[in-house]
Design a protein around this motif. Structure first.
Motif, PDB file in Angstrom:
ATOM      1  N   TYR A  62       0.916  -1.232  -0.047  1.00 19.31           N
ATOM      2  CA  TYR A  62       0.019   0.024  -0.053  1.00 19.31           C
ATOM      3  C   TYR A  62       0.938   1.106  -0.019  1.00 19.31           C
ATOM      4  O   TYR A  62       1.854   1.274   0.706  1.00 19.31           O
ATOM      5  N   TYR A  79      -6.034  -1.452  -6.115  1.00 17.35           N
ATOM      6  CA  TYR A  79      -5.662  -2.480  -5.176  1.00 17.35           C
ATOM      7  C   TYR A  79      -6.838  -3.603  -5.309  1.00 17.35           C
ATOM      8  O   TYR A  79      -6.363  -4.790  -4.945  1.00 17.35           O
ATOM      9  N   ILE A  96      -2.573  -6.900   3.373  1.00 18.51           N
ATOM     10  CA  ILE A  96      -2.375  -5.553   3.100  1.00 18.51           C
ATOM     11  C   ILE A  96      -0.926  -5.062   3.684  1.00 18.51           C
ATOM     12  O   ILE A  96      -0.867  -5.336   4.986  1.00 18.51           O
ATOM     13  N   ASP A  98       1.464  -2.665   4.498  1.00 21.45           N
ATOM     14  CA  ASP A  98       1.417  -0.987   4.738  1.00 21.45           C
ATOM     15  C   ASP A  98       2.732  -0.631   5.409  1.00 21.45           C
ATOM     16  O   ASP A  98       2.828  -0.240   6.394  1.00 21.45           O
TER      17      ASP A  98
END
Length: 534
Positions: A62, A79, A96, A98
């Protein structure tokens, strides 16, 4: 790291498969990602994990902000499409990732809801707490039904690490998302790791609080402290905020890319170069200006790490590569398989000892590092047996330690005195080994050797080649009297894993070489002198 294994470069497909096969003897869940979110670069690793019978967790890295209309390159649709690609590639789970802690709580709610509609795969969330707001992101993600989240034991949490596990568990107590974890056990573990962490005090970052500046530079938590150390080694410790701003500028020059190892290292190398050489983005693109770009920048824009969404900015790519034609195919597809049996035999012959399967896998990922490790092991023995404070900080007179070199065999060492530093920089150590007095002479690394005045390049004198930044001469590619053409490699400088190629600005003859391999140089130091042809 997909095709990058656990390293910074692309490896032949059979090397990636070999490493995963070895890692699968101890790892159950493999989080697989690509530094540019190019699923094509992840397929070999995904397939290898699936074949090993372990869990392949495909990660979408991300960056940006899906709620910001000015960052449309990394939109919600982007995404969702990436998640569908990873599902189709055979992943058992999604993650995800990040890495910079950019996923704010409201965006997390929108993203997780959209992913739930796009796939039935379980979803994990990994974030960093650099901003100080990551706990809110995790709590919102849990409300939206995320399957797993990453947190760090209390004493190791916060800032560039993950949010605090104990606090997260406490916040979820007596709710439908109660973890069932024992708060008292978490506190006991935290006390242990608090003591361990204290022994590494010298390596701690000076970051003391959350920093919203992360939303400007978007630097991964795992890179933040490393880049600070690189900046310090280059004499930029007091210009950190300039480095952070340059990191953002470098990212924009690259076309706004996903920044995670190894692409994040490239952005960091570019930022350090820009600050060290006082370059603006306009200067970087100025074709009339001579710039020695870090090797990592050249390799990335050549296509060695793969392709970002929309490709690389044409003007910058041409500026860095010149007439070199970039590749657009999967980089590892151009690499020949390694003859693993022959490589192991050659390595064992060079080291004069057999390698375990794990050691050979380490060699395949990090050949230089593994060679350095084995050399240190040969010189100093099993240093992992030393107590941590002794290994890092040494002993003081009257200190005594016990070193277990094998089961049931312990060496008792007591340092009695340290002699004066001699002219050659060495000292005598007086100690007892199992009660017997001993004396040994060793180099004192704290002693500063005298050195002569280094020559500084004069920019007004044509042919004088200066160091663009502080570093160590890693490789010399020419000799005195040799004729070189414009663009030929003269030497390579290295500074904290950042390599910079120094190339000939014009056709010339090498008239004088000042710097030597292994020598440390400062910015503007004279490296060598070129003599015009004719």
């Amino acid at each position: 790291r997909g095709a990058n294994g656990v390293g910074y470069t692309n490896y032949p497909d059979n090397v990636v498969r070999r490493f995963i096969a070895e890692a699968a003897t101890g790892i159950d869940v493999f989080r697989i990602f690509d530094c540019l979110n190019w699923v094509e670069n992840m397929r070999v690793a995904i397939d290898a994990v699936v074949e090993s019978g372990k869990i392949a967790q495909g990660a979408l890295c991300y960056t940006g902000d899906i709620l910001d209309p000015d960052r449309a390159k990394y939109s919600l649709e982007y995404y969702v499409g990436l998640a569908r690609e990873l599902d189709a590639a055979g992943c058992h789970m999604l993650a995800i990732k990040d890495m910079a802690g950019l996923l704010k709580a409201p965006a997390a709610r929108v993203l997780i809801r959209a992913l739930r509609q796009a796939t039935d795969l379980p979803i994990a969330l990994h974030t960093h707490d650099t901003s100080g707001a990551a706990a809110a992101t995790l709590l919102v993600a849990i409300e939206e039904g995320i399957d797993t989240v990453d947190a760090a034991i209390d004493a190791m949490s916060g800032l560039t690490s993950q949010p605090c596990l104990g606090s997260l568990v406490a916040a979820l107590r007596h709710t439908p998302a109660d973890t069932g974890l024992d708060p008292a056990a978490i506190r006991t573990l935290s006390v242990h790791w608090e003591g361990v962490r204290a022994q590494y005090q010298a390596f701690e970052s000076d970051l003391r609080s959350g920093a919203s500046e992360v939303y400007l530079h978007e630097m991964p938590g795992g890179q933040f402290t490393n880049l600070k150390e690189q900046a310090r080694s280059l004499g930029l410790e007091n210009r950190w905020h300039e480095v952070a701003a340059a990191y953002a500028e470098a990212n924009r020059l690259f076309g706004d890319i996903v920044k995670v190892t190894p692409s994040s290292k490239v952005v960091g190398d570019m930022a350090l170069m820009m600050v060290t050489q006082e370059l603006s983005p306009a200067d970087v693109l100025d074709t009339g200006r001579e710039i020695a770009f870090p090797n990592s920048v050249v390799e990335m824009l050549r296509g060695d790490l793969g392709q970002p969404p929309g490709g690389w900015p044409a003007a910058l790519q041409k500026r860095v590569l010149g007439d070199v034609v970039p590749i657009t195919v999967r980089p590892a597809s151009l690499l020949e398989p390694v003859d693993l049996a022959a490589e192991q035999a050659a390595t064992e012959a060079r080291l004069e000892r057999p390698l375990s399967a794990r050691e050979f896998a380490s060699h395949l990922m990090y050949p230089k590092v593994f060679a350095g490790f084995t050399e240190a092991e040969r010189s100093f023995g099993p240093v992992e047996a030393l107590p941590t404070p002794c290994y890092f900080y040494g002993m003081e007179p009257s200190d005594e330690i016990g070193v277990e070199i094998e089961q049931g065999k312990t060496l008792n060492i007591r340092l009695q005195a340290i002699g004066e530093v001699e002219d050659d920089g060495r000292v005598r150590l007086f100690f007892e080994l199992n009660g017997q007095p001993r004396i040994i002479v060793v180099a004192n690394r704290r002693a500063t050797a005298a050195s002569g005045q280094r020559r500084v390049a004069d920019p007004a004198v044509e042919g004088q080649i200066a160091a663009p930044m502080p570093g160590v001469v890693a490789m010399m590619g020419v000799s005195v009297g040799q004729q070189v053409s414009a663009g030929d490699l003269l030497m390579t400088l290295e500074a904290m894993k950042m390599e910079t190629a120094i190339t000939a600005p014009r056709d010339a003859i090498i008239a004088e070489i000042i710097a030597r391999p292994g020598q440390a140089v400062d910015a503007k130091d004279l490296l060598l002198v070129l003599q015009p042809l004719g």
